[in-house]
Write an enzyme that holds these catalytic residues in place. Sequence first.
Site, PDB file in Angstrom:
ATOM      1  N   TYR A 144       0.849  -1.208   0.000  1.00 32.78           N
ATOM      2  CA  TYR A 144       0.000   0.000   0.000  1.00 32.78           C
ATOM      3  C   TYR A 144       0.885   1.259   0.000  1.00 32.78           C
ATOM      4  O   TYR A 144       0.724   2.154  -0.829  1.00 32.78           O
ATOM      5  CB  TYR A 144      -0.914  -0.025   1.227  1.00 32.78           C
ATOM      6  CG  TYR A 144      -1.664   1.255   1.492  1.00 32.78           C
ATOM      7  CD1 TYR A 144      -2.683   1.686   0.637  1.00 32.78           C
ATOM      8  CD2 TYR A 144      -1.364   2.048   2.610  1.00 32.78           C
ATOM      9  CE1 TYR A 144      -3.385   2.859   0.890  1.00 32.78           C
ATOM     10  CE2 TYR A 144      -2.064   3.221   2.871  1.00 32.78           C
ATOM     11  CZ  TYR A 144      -3.073   3.627   2.011  1.00 32.78           C
ATOM     12  OH  TYR A 144      -3.759   4.786   2.268  1.00 32.78           O
TER      13      TYR A 144
HETATM   14  P1  NAD Z   1     -12.688   5.005   1.664  1.00 35.70           P
HETATM   15  O1  NAD Z   1     -12.557   3.561   1.396  1.00 35.70           O
HETATM   16  O2  NAD Z   1     -13.763   5.456   2.600  1.00 35.70           O
HETATM   17  O3  NAD Z   1     -12.856   5.795   0.305  1.00 35.70           O
HETATM   18  C1  NAD Z   1     -12.249   5.384  -0.888  1.00 35.70           C
HETATM   19  C2  NAD Z   1     -13.300   5.379  -1.976  1.00 35.70           C
HETATM   20  O4  NAD Z   1     -12.673   4.974  -3.190  1.00 35.70           O
HETATM   21  C3  NAD Z   1     -14.437   4.380  -1.710  1.00 35.70           C
HETATM   22  O5  NAD Z   1     -15.679   5.048  -1.825  1.00 35.70           O
HETATM   23  C4  NAD Z   1     -14.283   3.337  -2.807  1.00 35.70           C
HETATM   24  O6  NAD Z   1     -15.538   2.830  -3.245  1.00 35.70           O
HETATM   25  C5  NAD Z   1     -13.553   4.125  -3.884  1.00 35.70           C
HETATM   26  N1  NAD Z   1     -12.739   3.289  -4.765  1.00 35.70           N
HETATM   27  C6  NAD Z   1     -11.806   2.364  -4.427  1.00 35.70           C
HETATM   28  N2  NAD Z   1     -11.267   1.816  -5.527  1.00 35.70           N
HETATM   29  C7  NAD Z   1     -11.864   2.420  -6.586  1.00 35.70           C
HETATM   30  C8  NAD Z   1     -11.739   2.291  -7.993  1.00 35.70           C
HETATM   31  N3  NAD Z   1     -10.895   1.416  -8.546  1.00 35.70           N
HETATM   32  N4  NAD Z   1     -12.493   3.080  -8.783  1.00 35.70           N
HETATM   33  C9  NAD Z   1     -13.379   3.975  -8.259  1.00 35.70           C
HETATM   34  N5  NAD Z   1     -13.550   4.132  -6.940  1.00 35.70           N
HETATM   35  C10 NAD Z   1     -12.801   3.361  -6.112  1.00 35.70           C
HETATM   36  O7  NAD Z   1     -11.254   5.509   2.166  1.00 35.70           O
HETATM   37  P2  NAD Z   1     -10.834   6.864   2.880  1.00 35.70           P
HETATM   38  O8  NAD Z   1     -10.427   6.521   4.250  1.00 35.70           O
HETATM   39  O9  NAD Z   1     -11.836   7.908   2.655  1.00 35.70           O
HETATM   40  O10 NAD Z   1      -9.516   7.211   2.072  1.00 35.70           O
HETATM   41  C11 NAD Z   1      -9.501   8.173   1.023  1.00 35.70           C
HETATM   42  C12 NAD Z   1      -8.097   8.341   0.514  1.00 35.70           C
HETATM   43  O11 NAD Z   1      -7.264   8.815   1.572  1.00 35.70           O
HETATM   44  C13 NAD Z   1      -7.459   7.055   0.012  1.00 35.70           C
HETATM   45  O12 NAD Z   1      -6.667   7.366  -1.115  1.00 35.70           O
HETATM   46  C14 NAD Z   1      -6.584   6.604   1.155  1.00 35.70           C
HETATM   47  O13 NAD Z   1      -5.506   5.843   0.692  1.00 35.70           O
HETATM   48  C15 NAD Z   1      -6.155   7.937   1.726  1.00 35.70           C
HETATM   49  N6  NAD Z   1      -5.808   7.865   3.153  1.00 35.70           N
HETATM   50  C16 NAD Z   1      -6.762   7.622   4.090  1.00 35.70           C
HETATM   51  C17 NAD Z   1      -6.392   7.575   5.424  1.00 35.70           C
HETATM   52  C18 NAD Z   1      -7.403   7.348   6.511  1.00 35.70           C
HETATM   53  O14 NAD Z   1      -6.997   7.343   7.667  1.00 35.70           O
HETATM   54  N7  NAD Z   1      -8.683   7.189   6.240  1.00 35.70           N
HETATM   55  C19 NAD Z   1      -5.048   7.748   5.786  1.00 35.70           C
HETATM   56  C20 NAD Z   1      -4.102   7.971   4.789  1.00 35.70           C
HETATM   57  C21 NAD Z   1      -4.494   8.040   3.483  1.00 35.70           C
END
Ligand code: NAD
Length: 336
Positions: A144
């Site tokens: 990741y």
């Molecule tokens: P989340 O899973 O709630 O949201 C991600 C969204 O992306 C989901 O709605 C999912 O359906 C969509 N998705 C995944 N693969 C897809 C694809 N191939 N095509 C279209 N849509 C797709 O996650 P989040 O926690 O909101 O994270 C959002 C971003 O922030 C991500 O890139 C994650 O890596 C990054 N991030 C999150 C955190 C955290 O603590 N939540 C920390 C560091 C980084």
Amino acid sequence: MVDSQKILVTGGAGFIGSHVAGNLTEHGHEVTVLDDLSGGSLENVPAGCEFIKGDITDSKLVDHLFESHKFDLVYHLAAYAAEGLSHFIRRFNYTNNLIGSVTLLNAAIRQKTSRFVFTSSTAVYGTGQLPMTEDMVPRPEDPYGIAKRAFELDLQAAAEMFGIEYVIFRPHNVYGEGQNIGDPYRNVVGIFMNRIMRREPMPIFGDGKQTRAFSYIGDVAPTITQGGFEAKAKNRIFDVGADEPVSVIDLAHMVAEIFEVKPNIVYLAPRNEVMHAFSEHSALRKVFGARENTPILEGLRRMSLWARAKGQHTPTPFTNIEIVENLPENWRRLMQ
Ligand code: NAD
């Protein structure tokens, strides 16, 4: 006040993306959400956004979308962010999180999108010196984090070659309203709340002394939103999130207290993970100014009200595990 812009938010049906899309529509922008609903839900998509159900790895769909909409800005948040599970779904991880990102970037370059805002992760640091700062040499230790770092580098190369601007955020351990609490592989706060509502014990890998700076969504999303417009943020990387690390065991006790139950914890074998992770955020403060820092108990209380109103979720196991060797036992059981 900025003129209304045409903006694509990928992952806008997910947790952070839906908050960012909401902030943008409130500011009068024309927002299109692209999400395949693999981890998000339609009810998260803010009113006033155009919603397209689709996969970021589908280059035909992505190219068509950019040609028809001519986006001024892209916020790319779509990803499957199960860091621990990424060791066991390597092919899926790189396809979804790296190739999907490159697919969007190609289209953005062709259509002369001015700025590309990307949510990377502090997972790019690996086990390093603490606190983490943006000038450290990243050494990601799992697929990741490696995919996130690879795309950061690709974005920087594209900025150099084609002039597209980027802003990279590295959020960490964000929690709050709208989070998927039914994913058994990630979002420890959501897992704890869901387990309590299901009257099941809270699982902790190892002794629970690992620490993370859990960050409230209401403090994080507005900064990411501002990243699309802040001139001083151009072509920069920022860690974003809370300052104070908290141990997972303390977190379990806090969540139990808020739900007014005795902490019921099941200790699992330690997994291969970074023990301590927190950032100092001085770069962020310099560019974006002072930010809200919601105390963790208050953030957890707000999330708990939302989670209780929504009710418990049946955990959804990931169906295409690629490698079962060394898969933690509790995840192996989900496959049966
Ligand atoms: P989340 O899973 O709630 O949201 C991600 C969204 O992306 C989901 O709605 C999912 O359906 C969509 N998705 C995944 N693969 C897809 C694809 N191939 N095509 C279209 N849509 C797709 O996650 P989040 O926690 O909101 O994270 C959002 C971003 O922030 C991500 O890139 C994650 O890596 C990054 N991030 C999150 C955190 C955290 O603590 N939540 C920390 C560091 C980084």
